[in-house]
Scaffold this active site. Structure first.
Site, mmCIF file in Angstrom:
data_model
loop_
_atom_site.group_PDB
_atom_site.id
_atom_site.type_symbol
_atom_site.label_atom_id
_atom_site.label_comp_id
_atom_site.label_asym_id
_atom_site.label_seq_id
_atom_site.Cartn_x
_atom_site.Cartn_y
_atom_site.Cartn_z
ATOM 1 N N HIS A 249 0.773 -1.069 0.463
ATOM 2 C CA HIS A 249 0.207 -0.344 0.070
ATOM 3 C C HIS A 249 0.808 1.006 -0.252
ATOM 4 C CE1 HIS A 249 -2.711 2.967 1.108
ATOM 5 N NE2 HIS A 249 -3.400 1.786 0.926
ATOM 6 N N ARG A 269 -6.467 10.385 -0.037
ATOM 7 C CA ARG A 269 -6.196 10.966 -1.253
ATOM 8 C C ARG A 269 -7.891 10.806 -2.268
ATOM 9 N NH1 ARG A 269 -3.031 6.414 -3.820
ATOM 10 N NH2 ARG A 269 -3.359 5.730 -1.508
#
Ligand code: FAD
Length: 632
Positions: A249, A269
């Site tokens: 990740h 994000r």
């Protein structure tokens, strides 16, 4: 003789995350006496930690979304190595599974007109993740547990016992599957608190044990994730596929050292957070690969407009699939443009009002405040890649979840199974995967027991063997310390089989894993059987080791870069390699074998969902010629 508590069930589900609970509900609904086993406390599984949401093409926020678009995104995200049938079933059935959760009592966040709200995530063309703030997994687990309690109440009303048809064995670790010939006959393990042994005789077992992250130095995974289900499957004669594909990740915490690896959700994000290097540059614009070029914005202005007008602008490159973003961060840090602690900056503080941040990302706000004393409404976070998810897993029949290989009566669902996500999983596609394939595995495990001519029997000698193996570390004088062994293993995997891989290092890793194997065979634990974490780890180590060997072997074999597998010496995707899965099995001596096996070919009507220009980036010329023939 050693005391062993014995139970009889129709279906034993190992794992109490989303996949396990959904499977257990289905088996119980089919009338089967069902056990749920969980290594940690009931309710504490990775599923509970899932933040962003569950992907399902409900089309609530953008009505252009449908299962075909979701299917396409999933295949694209997995770089076309996915088992197409699993991706198809997943895309088609996810919306129904989400709705069903609301009938169990879940309550997802709403749009203004009262529909289930959906948020953007990397690799998903439209807003698609059903969510509850950034605590979606908690709601999922809470609701599935509530459904189980309600079923237990029904059983109580009928039989006078809550446990008569569905029982939870918490803080219980399964160490062996027992077979009768090639058929599953039961599962053996121990209560972590007392160290007492337990035998569950059952003709069907569903593995739902989650991931393997604890074999890595920096990981978002917690202590339970030692690849037990993967190893149990291998030892029972089942096969694993795609073990070289691990998802790093892009955004784990990098500071302070004590929390290194803890996840920073992608929702940061998705909701507008941007990545910057130490020069203050939004560097992701420099890392859009050709295969994704037409879908991503080329300027900051266009990227920023996308949040409010997604139909007329392309998405920000921060929302590329995870493998791309993780590699980009890795490159920036390596080029000397990282932060002091070896990460990059992830900023929401300059992007939205403090009130929006604390409302949309409450867990992240608290996580940084409490663990790093950083106020994310005022300053940027520091982040870097962390080992997060394993795409590889038990090779299963897509429709039923039945394990391939020589064993019958073994099923797998959720992260422990392989195929669905190909070489890279899209965020949000796990929670939906758990529900879709958990249900299917529970249903088919139940049906399997109905079709059995007679119940398989557990052999006494196998139980004795399981007891001996479990007790061995406690009786070894001068055995090796399990914690040292775990650290050494984590160093090998983190340093030599990490994000960027090279032939020499992988060969070295395999040599070191052989040495570790010998040392693990001599692992010792001091103390007795009552709550003894050193002993527990000693038993987990053999699982971690065999699974790591599969990963390293497959990583060495696959001479291309794709999704969660990057070879510095073979930096390109190869259409020939796309056609192949690497299948891991164990021989009678317990040695790991690797075979190449064709990836199933997509049905014509599914293939037609893609444009030729896109397919030409993934398929061989021969495959393209076939496509041309069916397209006209
Ligand atoms: P898990 O939920 O991992 O549960 C595994 C179960 O197996 C546990 O109960 C464990 O105790 C048990 N177990 C393991 N070994 C044994 C054994 N030997 N004996 C008995 N029991 C055993 N995915 C998304 O889609 N969206 C997200 O927003 C998201 N966020 C995430 C955030 C974090 C921090 C993490 C770590 C993961 C996230 N993921 C997300 C991934 C997703 O949460 C997991 O892939 C998914 O929850 C796995 O579910 P599962 O049911 O397969 O297993």
């Amino acid at each position: 003789t050693t005391r062993i508590e014995r139970h009889h069930y129709d279906v034993v589900v190992i794992g109490a995350g989303g996949a396990g609970l959904r499977a257990a509900i289905e088996a119980r609904l089919a009338g089967k006496k069902t056990a749920i086993i969980s290594k940690s406390l009931f309710g504490k599984a990775h599923t509970v930690m899932a933040e962003g949401g569950a992907a399902a093409a409900m089309g609530n926020v953008n009505s252009r979304d449908n299962w075909m678009v979701h299917f396409g995104d999933t295949m694209r995200g997995g770089k076309f190595l996915n088992n197409f049938r699993m991706a198809e079933l997943h895309a088609k059935e996810a919306p129904e599974r989400i709705w069903e959760l609301e009938t169990y009592g879940a309550l997802f966040d709403r749009t203004k007109d009262g529909k289930i709200s959906q948020r953007n995530f990397g690799g998903h063309e439209y807003p698609r993740l059903a969510h509850v703030g950034d605590r979606t997994g908690l709601e999922l687990i809470r609701t599935l547990q509530q459904k189980i309690v309600s079923l237990q109440q029904e059983d109580f009303a009928e039989t006078g016992s809550y446990d008569s048809r569905i029982r939870v064995f918490a803080e219980t670790t399964i160490t062996e599957l027992l077979l009768d010939g090639n058929r599953v006959a039961g599962a053996f393990g121990y209560y972590r608190e007392s160290g007492e042994f337990i035998l569950l005789e059952a003709p069907a077992v569903v593995l739902a044990t989650g991931g393997v992250g604890r074999s890595y130095k920096v990981t978002s995974n917690s202590w339970e994730y030692t690849g037990d289900g993967h190893a149990l499957a291998l030892r029972a004669g089942a096969t694993l596929i795609n073990m070289e594909f691990l998802q790093f990740h892009p955004t784990g915490m990098v500071w302070p050292p004590s929390v290194k690896g803890i996840l920073v959700t992608e929702s940061v994000r998705g909701d507008g957070g941007v990545l910057r290097n130490s020069d203050g540059k939004r560097f992701m614009f420099d890392y859009v690969p050709d295969v994704f070029r037409h879908q991503y914005a080329e300027t900051e202005e266009e990227a920023d407009r996308w949040y409010t007008d997604p139909d007329n602008n392309r998405r920000p490159p921060e929302l590329l699939p995870r493998d791309e973003v993780a590699r980009a961060i890795n490159s920036e840090v390596k080029a000397g443009r990282g932060t002091k602690s070896g990460g990059v900056f992830l900023d929401v503080s300059t992007r939205m009002p403090a009130e929006t941040i604390t409302r949309r990302l409450p867990s992240m706000y608290h996580q940084f405040k409490e663990l790093a004393d950083v106020d994310i409404t005022k300053e940027p976070m520091e982040v870097g890649p962390t080992c997060h998810y394993v795409m590889g897993g038990v090779e299963v029949d897509p429709d039923s979840g039945a394990a391939f290989g020589s064993v019958e009566g073994l099923f797998a669902a959720g992260e422990v199974s392989g195929g669905m996500h190909g070489s890279n999983r899209l965020g949000g596609n796990s929670l939906s995967d758990l529900l879709v394939f958990g249900k299917r595995a529970g249903e088919h495990a139940a049906a399997y027991t109905d079709a059995l001519p007679k119940r398989p029997k557990v052999a006494t000698s196998d139980v004795e063997q399981a007891v001996d193996t479990a007790l061995a570390p406690l009786s070894r004088e001068n055995g090796e310390n399990p914690y040292t062994l775990q650290q050494d293993l984590q160093a090998v995997m983190g340093d030599l089989v990490g994000i960027i891989r090279r032939e020499g290092e992988l060969t070295d890793a395999l040599k070191r894993l052989q040495e570790l194997k010998l040392r693990v065979a001599n692992v010792g634990a001091v103390g007795g059987r009552r709550y003894n974490p050193g002993w527990h780890l000693a038993l987990d180590l053999r699982n971690m080791l065999v699974v790591s060997e599969c990963t390293a072997k497959a990583a060495l074999e696959r001479e291309e870069s794709r999704g969660g597998h990057t070879r510095e010496d073979f930096p390109k995707m190869s259409p020939e390699w796309r056609k192949l899965n690497l299948v891991c099995s164990l021989d009678d001596n317990g040695d790991v074998h690797l075979d190449r096996k064709p990836v199933p070919t997509m049905r014509d009507e599914l293939l037609r969902l893609f444009k030729r220009t896109e397919l030409s980036k993934y398929l061989t010329d021969e495959e393209l010629a076939k496509f041309d023939a069916i397209a006209t």
